[in-house]
Design an enzyme around this catalytic site. Structure first.
Site, PDB file in Angstrom:
ATOM      1  N   THR A 125       2.396   1.733  -3.456  1.00 23.72           N
ATOM      2  CA  THR A 125       1.395   2.151  -4.429  1.00 23.72           C
ATOM      3  C   THR A 125       0.912   3.571  -4.155  1.00 23.72           C
ATOM      4  OG1 THR A 125       0.693  -0.153  -4.622  1.00 23.72           O
ATOM      5  CG2 THR A 125      -0.821   1.505  -5.471  1.00 23.72           C
ATOM      6  N   GLU A 126       0.724   3.890  -2.900  1.00 27.94           N
ATOM      7  CA  GLU A 126       0.158   5.188  -2.534  1.00 27.94           C
ATOM      8  C   GLU A 126       1.150   6.338  -2.701  1.00 27.94           C
ATOM      9  OE1 GLU A 126      -2.768   6.190  -1.886  1.00 27.94           O
ATOM     10  OE2 GLU A 126      -3.945   4.500  -1.178  1.00 27.94           O
ATOM     11  N   SER A 127       2.350   6.194  -2.153  1.00 24.74           N
ATOM     12  CA  SER A 127       3.257   7.350  -2.087  1.00 24.74           C
ATOM     13  C   SER A 127       4.659   7.066  -2.605  1.00 24.74           C
ATOM     14  CB  SER A 127       3.368   7.811  -0.633  1.00 24.74           C
ATOM     15  OG  SER A 127       4.062   6.833   0.137  1.00 24.74           O
ATOM     16  N   VAL A 151       0.845  -1.204   0.000  1.00 27.57           N
ATOM     17  CA  VAL A 151       0.000   0.000   0.000  1.00 27.57           C
ATOM     18  C   VAL A 151       0.878   1.252   0.000  1.00 27.57           C
ATOM     19  CG1 VAL A 151      -1.638   1.359   1.383  1.00 27.57           C
ATOM     20  CG2 VAL A 151      -2.030  -1.084   1.029  1.00 27.57           C
TER      21      VAL A 151
END
Length: 199
Positions: A71-73, A68
């Site tokens: 993928t997010e940051s 996560v």
């Protein structure tokens, strides 16, 4: 006859050397490939303590937390999305306020979203909470990106869910194509983290 026998046996050491070279080359090639993949799917040392702590505390696979974050940051603790999501796990300030005030009763300032430990703690907790609500990781991941309300609505529609419990990721409404792609990216990263580090 003796000369023929000698010629045949003289190739044996060469064959053994070639086999050894091939094995060593194969091992080195695998090592280089693994190092390249690990550079694409890192586990930054500065966050590992927090990931381990909160993944264990909230019952979330460490590999999923890393997936996560990637993928997010891309592991940028100062990242801010065009929609205003902040930090490593890209938490919306409104979600953070709800979690800190209503669930944890900690009343933290929204600026704490830039703090890696705080962001990982609340992002991991939120993933856990979504899983507890929906009982399926793909559905929880979709809700993390697309919102709990939207996912609940999709689950009640047979076009998007076969049983009303698990979201069919490939049938998410077209206006939420980002959420469909998001679930796929997280799952791809999750698979890579497990392959590279769960050995």
């Amino acid at each position: 006859m003796n000369s023929i026998r000698r010629n045949k046996t003289s190739y044996a050491p060469l064959i053994i050397i070639l086999i050894v070279i091939a094995i060593v080359f194969g091992l080195l090639f695998d090592l280089v490939c693994t190092l390249i993949e690990r550079s694409s799917y890192p586990k930054p040392e500065e966050y590992s303590e927090f990931v381990t702590k909160y993944a264990h505390e909230y019952g979330v696979d460490e590999a999923l937390v890393y997936a996560v974050m990637k993928t997010e940051s891309g592991f940028d603790s100062s990242a801010v999305s065009s929609k205003g999501a902040v930090g490593l796990m890209q938490i919306m300030p409104s979600t953070f306020e709800w979690l800190t005030n209503d669930i944890f009763h900690e009343h933290l300032d929204k600026g704490m979203l830039y703090d890696p430990e705080t962001n990982i703690k609340y992002g991991t907790y939120y993933l856990s909470r979504l899983y507890d609500r929906f009982g399926d990781w793909d559905t929880a991941i979709a809700a993390y990106n697309g919102g709990e309300g939207n996912v609940s609505e999709w689950l009640s529609d047979p076009k998007y869910s076969d049983d009303g419990k698990k979201l069919n990721v490939n049938k998410i409404p077209s206006e939420f194509r980002e959420t469909e792609n998001y679930v796929k990216k997280v799952n791809k990263a999750l698979k890579k983290y497990k392959e590279l580090y769960d050995k």
